[in-house]
Design an enzyme around this catalytic site. Structure first.
Site, PDB file in Angstrom:
ATOM      1  N   GLU A  37       0.876  -1.166   0.000  1.00 30.46           N
ATOM      2  CA  GLU A  37       0.000   0.000   0.000  1.00 30.46           C
ATOM      3  C   GLU A  37       0.919   1.223   0.000  1.00 30.46           C
ATOM      4  O   GLU A  37       1.820   1.313   0.843  1.00 30.46           O
ATOM      5  CB  GLU A  37      -0.872  -0.002   1.263  1.00 30.46           C
ATOM      6  CG  GLU A  37      -1.869   1.124   1.220  1.00 30.46           C
ATOM      7  CD  GLU A  37      -2.768   1.209   2.450  1.00 30.46           C
ATOM      8  OE1 GLU A  37      -2.757   0.279   3.282  1.00 30.46           O
ATOM      9  OE2 GLU A  37      -3.464   2.230   2.561  1.00 30.46           O
ATOM     10  N   ARG A 263       5.364 -12.598   9.774  1.00 30.18           N
ATOM     11  CA  ARG A 263       6.095 -11.408   9.378  1.00 30.18           C
ATOM     12  C   ARG A 263       7.451 -11.357  10.076  1.00 30.18           C
ATOM     13  O   ARG A 263       7.660 -11.972  11.108  1.00 30.18           O
ATOM     14  CB  ARG A 263       5.309 -10.120   9.589  1.00 30.18           C
ATOM     15  CG  ARG A 263       4.618  -9.913  10.882  1.00 30.18           C
ATOM     16  CD  ARG A 263       4.016  -8.493  10.967  1.00 30.18           C
ATOM     17  NE  ARG A 263       2.998  -8.198   9.970  1.00 30.18           N
ATOM     18  CZ  ARG A 263       2.920  -7.041   9.298  1.00 30.18           C
ATOM     19  NH1 ARG A 263       3.800  -6.085   9.472  1.00 30.18           N
ATOM     20  NH2 ARG A 263       1.954  -6.827   8.436  1.00 30.18           N
ATOM     21  N   LYS A 273       4.279   0.901   9.984  1.00 32.01           N
ATOM     22  CA  LYS A 273       4.395   2.130   9.205  1.00 32.01           C
ATOM     23  C   LYS A 273       3.860   3.332   9.975  1.00 32.01           C
ATOM     24  O   LYS A 273       4.419   4.422   9.892  1.00 32.01           O
ATOM     25  CB  LYS A 273       3.652   1.991   7.876  1.00 32.01           C
ATOM     26  CG  LYS A 273       4.492   1.310   6.809  1.00 32.01           C
ATOM     27  CD  LYS A 273       3.823   1.396   5.462  1.00 32.01           C
ATOM     28  CE  LYS A 273       3.082   0.124   5.172  1.00 32.01           C
ATOM     29  NZ  LYS A 273       2.436   0.098   3.861  1.00 32.01           N
TER      30      LYS A 273
END
Ligand code: ATP
Ligand code: MG
Length: 567
Positions: A37, A263, A273
């Site tokens: 994204e 992850r 983020k």
């Protein structure tokens, strides 16, 4: 330990794909994608996903797309798009002509939504966001049907068209999938698939004021692109039934398989983020590319090589369970790679002036220095030697402790590639600080060895004072003191774990003249000190700026051990 390239460790995703190929699933095709994204810069966690997706595709003779998952215009920006393309390319991966944007599919996605409505699988819900939350129930309490759930197909179509036309305010209506409000999986309790957001999009401008939600757009974008294996992180495991539901209800030709992996978490840093944006916006770092950031752009600026990041990502493997990888492991791979690649040079970070009393005033000798003892093909270079030199301040002690084999009054040491020198006098200023040393040299030891075989224990790096270049050097350390600053122990903010000593700037360093004109980004080993690179933003011909990429050895592990003992 050596890092000769061996077969990468196998992992469950690789095995799964190999199995699919054996059974000729997807007609033997392998097609993956990396779907960021564009709402921030890429970090080392993304690098893992990039290496995995592009790596598997290339290993199995398949393809990997780069797709911007740009369905949330409020947080996205073209700056992020550009940085992501640059970072993926720098890591060494090529998406060819397969650069896609979910926003390119907005019209098709809209038509898919209309199809769901027509088939009685979606409805416009006019509950407020708070009411929707309340109706959803909890893990222990089933949800309640929305009073709008039984709207007719005609009414739904009409409302959905008017949502698109901009007749309603944000939050007044949403389109929801009609699944099961009693499902034990909260994701299946009539999830929202479209919402109204009257904001311009960085690519589609004002064309749309309704935007699809991730769970709806992602699976369909994968399907449109003919993706065979849709690899994502573990938190999407519970979204997989919804992924499959959408594709089944729409009866699409291509139904990719979603596969989840854990992850990457790295010690002494953060990966979210949202928090990284916080560090940038509140000025804790100089930007996304601050060399202390766990971002690809920060690591590039710091001097990490793409090879070392790729190799690290491969070595840590792919797991089904979350864990934290020690930053020291990443640094180990950076060191290994730089050791092979970088030329050695001499630079003095905290200079102490040394005068060689018996060396002729005007004489300059060009001495031979080896560029890389690991790689003789990198050759040799000349370094000038003269009467006045700089050595590292910490290489001299007035009262040398035991095992301090460097310089002190009356002691002889080797100057790398040059001569044996003996300290004969120490000059101090009025405060008692040592400001200059006087030494004598032995002309018979040119090159740094002696015919009579006498031993000196210490070898020091040095530069010739009149020939050296003044430089700024930035010493970086861990951005966080805590190994897991993300843990937010005791309710403390992650910012309180910032390491106040993560950057030390030295402005009166001296480097050997061969570094003049070194191009931004070029990397070196400063003998005895570590790996450094020319800063790509701030270095100029007037003032060279070097970033310390990594020290020669892992001093951090030792410090932590000591601290633990003290506790
Ligand atoms: P956020 O921090 O906002 O949750 P994100 O990590 O979801 O962001 P995306 O841009 O959606 O960011 O990520 C793109 C891809 O990278 C996704 O497939 C995601 O699963 C993967 N990814 C993100 N973070 C990691 C990580 N730490 N380890 C491995 N893969 C990751
Ligand atoms: Mg995401």
């Amino acid at each position: 330990m050596t890092t000769t390239k061996s077969t990468p460790p196998s992992n469950f995703i690789r095995n799964m794909i190999a199995e699919d190929l054996k059974r000729n699933k997807n007609d033997g095709r392998v097609h993956t994608r990396f779907p960021p994204e564009p709402n921030g810069y890429l970090h080392i966690g993304h690098a893992k996903s990039i290496c995995l997706n592009f790596g598997l595709a290339s290993e199995f003779g398949g393809l990997c797309n780069l797709r911007f998952d740009d369905t949330n215009p409020t947080k996205e920006d073209i700056e992020y798009v550009e940085s992501i393309k640059k970072d993926v390319g720098w890591l060494g991966f090529d998406w060819g002509n397969r650069l896609y944007y979910t926003s390119d599919y907005f019209e098709r996605l809209y038509q898919y939504a209309v199809q769901l409505i027509k088939d009685g699988n979606a409805y416009v819900c006019s509950l407020s966001p708070d009411e929707i939350r309340e109706y959803r129930g909890t893990l222990t309490k089933p949800g309640k049907d929305s009073p709008y759930r039984s709207r007719s197909v005609e009414e739904n179509i009409d409302l959905f068209e008017r949502m698109r036309a901009g007749e309603f305010e944000d939050g007044s209506h949403v389109l929801r999938a009609k699944i099961d409000m009693a499902s034990p999986n909260l994701n299946m309790r009539d999830p929202t698939i479209y919402r109204i957001r009257k904001v311009a999009h960085h690519r589609t401008g004002d064309k749309w004021c309704i935007y699809p939600m991730y769970d709806f757009s992602h699976c369909l974008s994968d399907s449109i692109e003919g993706i065979t294996h849709s690899i994502c992180t573990l938190e999407f495991e519970d979204n997989r039934p919804l992924y499959d539901w959408v594709l089944e209800k729409l009866n699409v030709d291509c139904h990719p398989q979603q596969i989840e992996f854990a992850r990457l978490n790295l010690s002494h840093t953060i990966m979210s983020k949202r928090k990284l944006i916080g560090l940038v916006e509140q000025g804790f770092v100089t930007g996304w590319d601050d060399p202390r950031m766990p971002t690809i752009s920060g690591m590039r600026r710091r001097g990490y090589t793409p090879e070392s990041i790729r190799y690290f990502c491969e070595r840590i493997g792919v797991a089904k369970r979350d864990s934290i990888v020690d930053m020291a492991l990443l640094e180990y791979h950076v060191r290994e790679d730089l050791n092979k690649q970088t030329p050695r040079v001499m630079g003095v970070l905290r200079p102490l002036r040394v005068v060689i009393d018996n060396y002729p005033e005007d004489q300059v000798e060009e001495l031979d220095a080896v560029n890389n003892p690991e790689d003789s093909s990198m050759g040799t270079r000349k370094v000038p030697f003269s009467r006045v030199l700089y050595i590292e301040r910490e290489d001299f002690r007035e009262d040398p402790p035991k095992k301090f084999f460097r310089l002190s009054e009356g002691r002889e040491v080797r100057l790398r590639y040059a001569y044996y020198v003996t300290c004969v006098k120490v000059v101090k200023d009025e405060t008692g600080d040592v400001v200059e040393l006087h030494c004598t040299y032995d002309p018979e030891t040119r090159g740094g060895w002696s015919k009579d075989g006498r031993k000196v224990k210490g070898t020091l790096h040095w530069v010739s004072a009149p020939h050296s270049i003044r430089a700024e050097v930035r010493l970086y350390d861990r951005l966080f003191k805590e190994a897991s600053p993300d843990g937010e122990k005791d309710g403390a903010d992650f910012e309180s774990y910032l390491n106040p000593d993560s950057l030390e700037t030295l402005t009166s360093c001296r480097v050997e003249p061969s570094l003049a004109g070194a191009v931004p980004g070029s990397r070196f080993q400063f003998e005895r000190l570590g790996y450094f690179c020319v800063d790509s933003i701030d270095s100029s011909d007037e003032t060279m700026v070097f970033n310390r990429t990594v020290t020669l050895r892992d001093s951090w592990a030792k410090i932590e051990k000591k601290e633990q003992k003290q506790k």
